[in-house]
Design a protein around this motif. Structure first.
Motif, PDB file in Angstrom:
ATOM      1  N   PHE A  14       0.801  -1.336  -0.095  1.00  0.00           N
ATOM      2  CA  PHE A  14      -0.006  -0.164   0.068  1.00  0.00           C
ATOM      3  C   PHE A  14       0.891   1.149   0.202  1.00  0.00           C
ATOM      4  O   PHE A  14       0.870   2.206  -0.777  1.00  0.00           O
ATOM      5  N   ARG A  15       1.769   1.255   1.041  1.00  0.00           N
ATOM      6  CA  ARG A  15       2.700   2.333   0.966  1.00  0.00           C
ATOM      7  C   ARG A  15       3.266   2.517  -0.381  1.00  0.00           C
ATOM      8  O   ARG A  15       3.649   3.923  -0.757  1.00  0.00           O
ATOM      9  N   GLU A  16       3.993   1.521  -1.007  1.00  0.00           N
ATOM     10  CA  GLU A  16       4.750   1.804  -2.221  1.00  0.00           C
ATOM     11  C   GLU A  16       3.574   2.290  -3.537  1.00  0.00           C
ATOM     12  O   GLU A  16       4.201   3.055  -4.098  1.00  0.00           O
ATOM     13  N   ALA A  17       2.492   1.762  -3.414  1.00  0.00           N
ATOM     14  CA  ALA A  17       1.677   2.306  -4.138  1.00  0.00           C
ATOM     15  C   ALA A  17       1.457   4.008  -4.170  1.00  0.00           C
ATOM     16  O   ALA A  17       1.079   4.628  -5.324  1.00  0.00           O
ATOM     17  N   LEU A  18       1.177   4.475  -3.023  1.00  0.00           N
ATOM     18  CA  LEU A  18       1.061   5.988  -2.540  1.00  0.00           C
ATOM     19  C   LEU A  18       2.180   6.580  -3.021  1.00  0.00           C
ATOM     20  O   LEU A  18       2.363   7.807  -3.523  1.00  0.00           O
ATOM     21  N   GLU A  19       3.432   6.002  -2.588  1.00  0.00           N
ATOM     22  CA  GLU A  19       4.736   6.846  -2.533  1.00  0.00           C
ATOM     23  C   GLU A  19       5.168   6.757  -4.357  1.00  0.00           C
ATOM     24  O   GLU A  19       5.835   7.893  -4.682  1.00  0.00           O
ATOM     25  N   THR A  20       4.885   6.172  -5.197  1.00  0.00           N
ATOM     26  CA  THR A  20       5.025   5.887  -6.453  1.00  0.00           C
ATOM     27  C   THR A  20       3.929   6.484  -7.336  1.00  0.00           C
ATOM     28  O   THR A  20       4.013   6.720  -8.558  1.00  0.00           O
ATOM     29  N   ARG A  21       2.830   6.815  -6.471  1.00  0.00           N
ATOM     30  CA  ARG A  21       1.647   7.427  -7.060  1.00  0.00           C
ATOM     31  C   ARG A  21       1.053   6.478  -8.314  1.00  0.00           C
ATOM     32  O   ARG A  21       0.933   6.774  -9.403  1.00  0.00           O
ATOM     33  N   LYS A  22       1.154   5.104  -8.167  1.00  0.00           N
ATOM     34  CA  LYS A  22       0.620   4.047  -8.793  1.00  0.00           C
ATOM     35  C   LYS A  22      -0.711   4.237  -9.443  1.00  0.00           C
ATOM     36  O   LYS A  22      -1.039   4.231 -10.530  1.00  0.00           O
ATOM     37  N   TYR A  23      -1.501   4.873  -8.607  1.00  0.00           N
ATOM     38  CA  TYR A  23      -2.947   5.033  -9.047  1.00  0.00           C
ATOM     39  C   TYR A  23      -3.401   6.508  -9.452  1.00  0.00           C
ATOM     40  O   TYR A  23      -4.474   6.927  -9.398  1.00  0.00           O
ATOM     41  N   LYS A  24      -2.350   7.383  -9.619  1.00  0.00           N
ATOM     42  CA  LYS A  24      -2.682   8.829  -9.766  1.00  0.00           C
ATOM     43  C   LYS A  24      -3.580   8.862 -11.052  1.00  0.00           C
ATOM     44  O   LYS A  24      -4.381   9.819 -11.083  1.00  0.00           O
ATOM     45  N   GLU A  25      -3.233   8.241 -12.208  1.00  0.00           N
ATOM     46  CA  GLU A  25      -3.988   8.158 -13.199  1.00  0.00           C
ATOM     47  C   GLU A  25      -5.421   7.654 -13.035  1.00  0.00           C
ATOM     48  O   GLU A  25      -6.407   8.253 -13.705  1.00  0.00           O
ATOM     49  N   VAL A  26      -5.433   6.674 -12.649  1.00  0.00           N
ATOM     50  CA  VAL A  26      -6.739   6.008 -12.010  1.00  0.00           C
ATOM     51  C   VAL A  26      -7.440   7.062 -11.470  1.00  0.00           C
ATOM     52  O   VAL A  26      -9.063   7.255 -11.924  1.00  0.00           O
ATOM     53  N   HIS A  27      -7.022   7.628 -10.324  1.00  0.00           N
ATOM     54  CA  HIS A  27      -7.858   8.424  -9.609  1.00  0.00           C
ATOM     55  C   HIS A  27      -8.270   9.671 -10.478  1.00  0.00           C
ATOM     56  O   HIS A  27      -9.404  10.393 -10.166  1.00  0.00           O
ATOM     57  N   ARG A  28      -7.384  10.238 -11.470  1.00  0.00           N
ATOM     58  CA  ARG A  28      -7.639  11.447 -12.283  1.00  0.00           C
ATOM     59  C   ARG A  28      -8.629  11.216 -13.175  1.00  0.00           C
ATOM     60  O   ARG A  28      -9.777  12.122 -13.460  1.00  0.00           O
ATOM     61  N   ARG A  29      -8.721   9.957 -13.514  1.00  0.00           N
ATOM     62  CA  ARG A  29      -9.638   9.828 -14.671  1.00  0.00           C
ATOM     63  C   ARG A  29     -11.124   9.617 -13.832  1.00  0.00           C
ATOM     64  O   ARG A  29     -12.372   9.928 -14.383  1.00  0.00           O
ATOM     65  N   ALA A  30     -11.427   9.151 -12.348  1.00  0.00           N
ATOM     66  CA  ALA A  30     -12.334   8.991 -11.708  1.00  0.00           C
ATOM     67  C   ALA A  30     -12.895  10.514 -11.250  1.00  0.00           C
ATOM     68  O   ALA A  30     -13.863  10.877 -11.474  1.00  0.00           O
ATOM     69  N   LEU A  31     -11.950  11.494 -11.430  1.00  0.00           N
ATOM     70  CA  LEU A  31     -12.312  12.863 -10.959  1.00  0.00           C
ATOM     71  C   LEU A  31     -12.979  13.484 -12.156  1.00  0.00           C
ATOM     72  O   LEU A  31     -14.089  14.157 -12.218  1.00  0.00           O
ATOM     73  N   LYS A  32     -12.363  13.099 -13.440  1.00  0.00           N
ATOM     74  CA  LYS A  32     -12.938  13.539 -14.641  1.00  0.00           C
ATOM     75  C   LYS A  32     -14.234  12.942 -14.825  1.00  0.00           C
ATOM     76  O   LYS A  32     -15.004  13.834 -15.371  1.00  0.00           O
ATOM     77  N   HIS A  33     -14.515  11.909 -14.465  1.00  0.00           N
ATOM     78  CA  HIS A  33     -15.903  11.293 -14.812  1.00  0.00           C
ATOM     79  C   HIS A  33     -16.826  12.023 -13.730  1.00  0.00           C
ATOM     80  O   HIS A  33     -17.858  12.373 -14.245  1.00  0.00           O
ATOM     81  N   ALA A  34     -16.397  12.380 -12.516  1.00  0.00           N
ATOM     82  CA  ALA A  34     -17.487  12.882 -11.582  1.00  0.00           C
ATOM     83  C   ALA A  34     -17.704  14.367 -12.107  1.00  0.00           C
ATOM     84  O   ALA A  34     -18.719  14.816 -12.079  1.00  0.00           O
ATOM     85  N   TYR A  35     -16.571  15.075 -12.478  1.00  0.00           N
ATOM     86  CA  TYR A  35     -16.692  16.552 -12.665  1.00  0.00           C
ATOM     87  C   TYR A  35     -17.399  16.712 -14.060  1.00  0.00           C
ATOM     88  O   TYR A  35     -18.286  17.438 -14.279  1.00  0.00           O
TER      89      TYR A  35
END
Length: 216
Positions: A141-162
């Motif tokens: 979990f820590r590695e995923a946050l430190e490397t921003r592994k899910y940054k793009e997935v989250h960006r797409r989720a926000l784009k969908h919401a907005y």
């Protein structure tokens, strides 16, 4: 028949999103529904986040949040984390938890950590410990946050919401074809769920089928 999908757009620093969780769970209990929590950042970086000592939050909590929480029997406090944390890292962690089948547990733990324990959910150390509490692998979990592994997935989720769902306030419930904004009672949610399940059942039975002059 497919389960009815309920999408709940929320932000971890929104007290009304936390208060909306209990009546939704009660309304959905025993029904064939699938609840999916959808990320929405009220104040994404680099926008300034709110300060708990500020007049706006003090007034909102005194007039609305505390009375509602007391009526619903939900312990809640205005967290003293100042300024309030950005939630992009917590949401990137949510994407990891979702992949591991623990999305709803993670979502609930973020709410209780912030609104009942006053933890800084913008801090990687705090998030990692919370992830471990619900059975997620802390190192991974820590590695995923430190490397921003899910940054793009989250960006797409926000784009969908907005931009696609056109969400402007949270919590927002999308229950089948019905959209509700704001905290709703168990009874209101139950009625909408039941109505939408009936509509879905009718569609599955072949709405629009007909016979012509040449037969069926």
């Amino acid at each position: 028949m497919l389960a009815l999908t309920i999408k709940v757009y929320s932000d971890y620093v929104c007290p009304f999103c936390f208060l909306a969780e209990k009546p939704l769970q009660e309304a959905a209990e025993g029904k064939d529904v699938q609840i999916e929590w959808m990320p929405f950042e009220l104040r994404p970086y680099p926008n300034e986040t709110l300060r708990p000592e500020g007049e706006y939050l003090q007034t909102t909590w005194k007039q609305y949040v505390y009375p509602m929480a007391e009526q619903m029997g939900i312990p809640i406090v205005l967290p003293r984390v100042s300024p309030q944390p950005y939630t992009h890292l917590a949401f990137e962690g949510y994407q990891y938890a979702k992949e591991k089948g623990k999305a709803n547990e993670y979502n609930h733990r973020m709410f209780t950590a912030f609104f009942q324990e006053e933890k800084d959910i913008g801090d990687i150390d705090v998030l990692t410990k919370l992830a471990g509490e619900i059975g997620l692998d802390e190192r991974e979990f820590r590695e995923a946050l430190e490397t921003r592994k899910y940054k793009e997935v989250h960006r797409r989720a926000l784009k969908h919401a907005y931009e696609e769902a056109h969400i402007t306030a949270v919590p927002t419930f999308v229950i089948g074809d019905t959209v509700l904004t704001g905290v709703r009672s168990k009874e209101t949610l139950e009625k909408v769920i039941e109505d939408e399940m009936k509509k879905q059942s009718f569609r599955n039975f072949g709405e629009g089928m007909a016979c012509g002059i040449d037969g069926c």
